[in-house]
Design an enzyme around this catalytic site. Sequence first.
Site, PDB file in Angstrom:
ATOM      1  N   TYR A   1      55.201 -17.046 -43.937  1.00  0.00           N
ATOM      2  CA  TYR A   1      54.408 -18.272 -44.126  1.00  0.00           C
ATOM      3  C   TYR A   1      53.998 -18.456 -45.584  1.00  0.00           C
ATOM      4  O   TYR A   1      52.856 -18.824 -45.869  1.00  0.00           O
ATOM      5  CB  TYR A   1      53.166 -18.245 -43.216  1.00  0.00           C
ATOM      6  CG  TYR A   1      53.507 -18.692 -41.810  1.00  0.00           C
ATOM      7  CD1 TYR A   1      53.637 -20.043 -41.522  1.00  0.00           C
ATOM      8  CD2 TYR A   1      53.738 -17.771 -40.787  1.00  0.00           C
ATOM      9  CE1 TYR A   1      53.978 -20.468 -40.247  1.00  0.00           C
ATOM     10  CE2 TYR A   1      54.083 -18.187 -39.517  1.00  0.00           C
ATOM     11  CZ  TYR A   1      54.197 -19.536 -39.255  1.00  0.00           C
ATOM     12  OH  TYR A   1      54.541 -19.966 -38.003  1.00  0.00           O
TER      13      TYR A   1
ATOM     14  N   TYR B   1      50.453 -23.619 -30.244  1.00  0.00           N
ATOM     15  CA  TYR B   1      51.237 -22.660 -31.027  1.00  0.00           C
ATOM     16  C   TYR B   1      51.346 -21.385 -30.189  1.00  0.00           C
ATOM     17  O   TYR B   1      50.325 -20.791 -29.825  1.00  0.00           O
ATOM     18  CB  TYR B   1      50.568 -22.348 -32.374  1.00  0.00           C
ATOM     19  CG  TYR B   1      51.323 -21.276 -33.136  1.00  0.00           C
ATOM     20  CD1 TYR B   1      52.462 -21.597 -33.870  1.00  0.00           C
ATOM     21  CD2 TYR B   1      50.934 -19.942 -33.078  1.00  0.00           C
ATOM     22  CE1 TYR B   1      53.181 -20.620 -34.536  1.00  0.00           C
ATOM     23  CE2 TYR B   1      51.655 -18.965 -33.746  1.00  0.00           C
ATOM     24  CZ  TYR B   1      52.771 -19.306 -34.468  1.00  0.00           C
ATOM     25  OH  TYR B   1      53.488 -18.330 -35.128  1.00  0.00           O
TER      26      TYR B   1
ATOM     27  N   ASP C   1      47.900 -18.190 -22.784  1.00  0.00           N
ATOM     28  CA  ASP C   1      48.226 -17.417 -23.982  1.00  0.00           C
ATOM     29  C   ASP C   1      46.912 -17.051 -24.671  1.00  0.00           C
ATOM     30  O   ASP C   1      46.327 -17.858 -25.390  1.00  0.00           O
ATOM     31  CB  ASP C   1      49.126 -18.280 -24.883  1.00  0.00           C
ATOM     32  CG  ASP C   1      49.435 -17.605 -26.209  1.00  0.00           C
ATOM     33  OD1 ASP C   1      48.856 -16.541 -26.490  1.00  0.00           O
ATOM     34  OD2 ASP C   1      50.254 -18.173 -26.967  1.00  0.00           O
TER      35      ASP C   1
ATOM     36  N   LYS D   1      47.367  -9.267 -30.748  1.00  0.00           N
ATOM     37  CA  LYS D   1      46.383  -9.288 -31.846  1.00  0.00           C
ATOM     38  C   LYS D   1      45.226  -8.305 -31.646  1.00  0.00           C
ATOM     39  O   LYS D   1      45.343  -7.136 -31.994  1.00  0.00           O
ATOM     40  CB  LYS D   1      45.869 -10.706 -32.061  1.00  0.00           C
ATOM     41  CG  LYS D   1      46.948 -11.650 -32.629  1.00  0.00           C
ATOM     42  CD  LYS D   1      46.358 -12.939 -33.087  1.00  0.00           C
ATOM     43  CE  LYS D   1      47.403 -13.958 -33.536  1.00  0.00           C
ATOM     44  NZ  LYS D   1      47.881 -13.793 -34.902  1.00  0.00           N
TER      45      LYS D   1
HETATM   46  C1  LIG Z   1      48.063 -18.305 -29.420  1.00  0.00           C
HETATM   47  C2  LIG Z   1      49.131 -17.507 -30.089  1.00  0.00           C
HETATM   48  N1  LIG Z   1      50.199 -17.128 -29.398  1.00  0.00           N
HETATM   49  C3  LIG Z   1      51.184 -16.382 -29.943  1.00  0.00           C
HETATM   50  C4  LIG Z   1      51.121 -16.015 -31.268  1.00  0.00           C
HETATM   51  C5  LIG Z   1      52.223 -15.216 -31.870  1.00  0.00           C
HETATM   52  O1  LIG Z   1      51.810 -13.911 -32.145  1.00  0.00           O
HETATM   53  P1  LIG Z   1      52.613 -13.009 -33.201  1.00  0.00           P
HETATM   54  O2  LIG Z   1      52.341 -13.574 -34.553  1.00  0.00           O
HETATM   55  O3  LIG Z   1      52.057 -11.641 -33.011  1.00  0.00           O
HETATM   56  O4  LIG Z   1      54.051 -13.094 -32.818  1.00  0.00           O
HETATM   57  C6  LIG Z   1      50.019 -16.404 -32.042  1.00  0.00           C
HETATM   58  C7  LIG Z   1      49.934 -16.038 -33.451  1.00  0.00           C
HETATM   59  O5  LIG Z   1      49.146 -16.519 -34.212  1.00  0.00           O
HETATM   60  C8  LIG Z   1      49.003 -17.176 -31.439  1.00  0.00           C
HETATM   61  O6  LIG Z   1      47.941 -17.604 -32.134  1.00  0.00           O
END
Ligand SMILES: Cc1ncc(COP(=O)(O)O)c(C=O)c1O
Length: 450
Positions: free
Chosen positions: A16, A146, A252, A281
């Site tokens: 990014y 996202y 998610d 995370k």
């Molecule tokens: C809601 C959500 N799902 C999935 C992801 C993807 O996670 P990763 O960056 O560990 O692949 C993120 C990353 O910011 C996220 O905020």
Amino acid sequence: MNELVKKDLKYLWHPYTQMKDCERVPPVLIEKAEGVKLFDVDGNFYYDTISSWWCNVHGHCHPEIKKAVRRQLDSLEHVLFAGFTHSPAIELAERLVSISPNSLEKVFYSDNGSTAVEVALKMSFQYWQNKGVTGKRKFLALDLAYHGDTIGAMSVSGVDLYNERFSPLFYDSYKVPSPYCYRCPAGKEKGACSLECLGFMEERLKESAGEISAVIMEPILMGAGGMIIYPADYLAGARALADKYGVHLILDEVASGFGRTGKMFASEHASVEPDIMCVSKGITSGYLPLSATLVTDDIYRAFYDDYEKKKTFYHGHTYTANPLACAAAVKAIDLFREEDTLRNVRMIEQRLGSFLEKMSGYEIVGDVRGVGAVGALELVKARSSKEPFGIKERIGVEVYKKGLESNLLLRPLGNIVYFFLPLCAKTEELDDIFRRSEKVIERVSGSGEF
Ligand SMILES: Cc1ncc(COP(=O)(O)O)c(C=O)c1O
């Protein structure tokens, strides 16, 4: 420029990041970190106000998590997770099931948020086929969602700046307008509506449920789409619609999970129990990469049969359930109880709320929103028209640069300046962060540099 940073620019390509920008704003060389602070090689500190991309929970360099990882390192660093197992993975699964919504009974590990989402989508997709329902091959998602950067996760995401270029590679999915209260897709005013926006989801499900495998959404907090925080009733409404039209609900919780919104999982704000939940995370408090996809017993059972029936879930990653990561996660979860972390989040939420209220008085701030340890300021050119700053103005970069000058790691999402605070932040640290942040916004509004 520091010699190591020169080497960085010679050999590395950062995520990014427009690498050309690094000539003017080189990456900050971090040497160590403690609690909510990062320290660079020159001895400067930066408050990690975004928890190092939303994953740090209990603070950097936590002695107990370090101890847990070290202990694990002395016995087993890694082993394949098919045909073999180990106690950190088992202990963690037991804890995950006990702290997650009651509907979820089985844990499938992977190694990052995007793969946790891929797993969820593939499980839902195969579930219907294993059940003999062949038509359900699409997903329904929110248009500002996202869910990650792999092609499958991008197909159900909607942040155009990141994704548009790759759209020819995506599979077909349905997108409905997001519950973005400041810019309401149904033309209503924030706080004065009857959730008309939920009607978009219902319309689509009414028409296409026969083709839809699952609704996927980020509960309460839509992170990368702009730290959009939506009403709990919308989430409860989505659960009801998923039930009514016979589709799975995938939540998610990659960003919102592990206390970030004030509850262990954001779905608790609406007392919603998903069919599938993705976490990553904060699961290890940001110490090692790990993720998990949790499912109901009903979903698990749909895959459970004699081998020749071909119902097996053929998915896995080399580092699935890495023992070091699982050991870090077990400790990170236990710390919630041992340090009463959610209580501290309530303190953070209160202080953050007062700060946001104060900031809403600035002309450049169009909207403020917050939940738990997450807060956002949406910067606009004019409050009356809500006109956003354009891509050329790069106001977020100005905030980033001025933030660094003020010992803050702020990394706005375009025009959205946000705080995704480590859950261990103390009152004095918060006060200092907010005082410095106000100065940054003041300087940016007065600079005319955008
Ligand atoms: C809601 C959500 N799902 C999935 C992801 C993807 O996670 P990763 O960056 O560990 O692949 C993120 C990353 O910011 C996220 O905020």
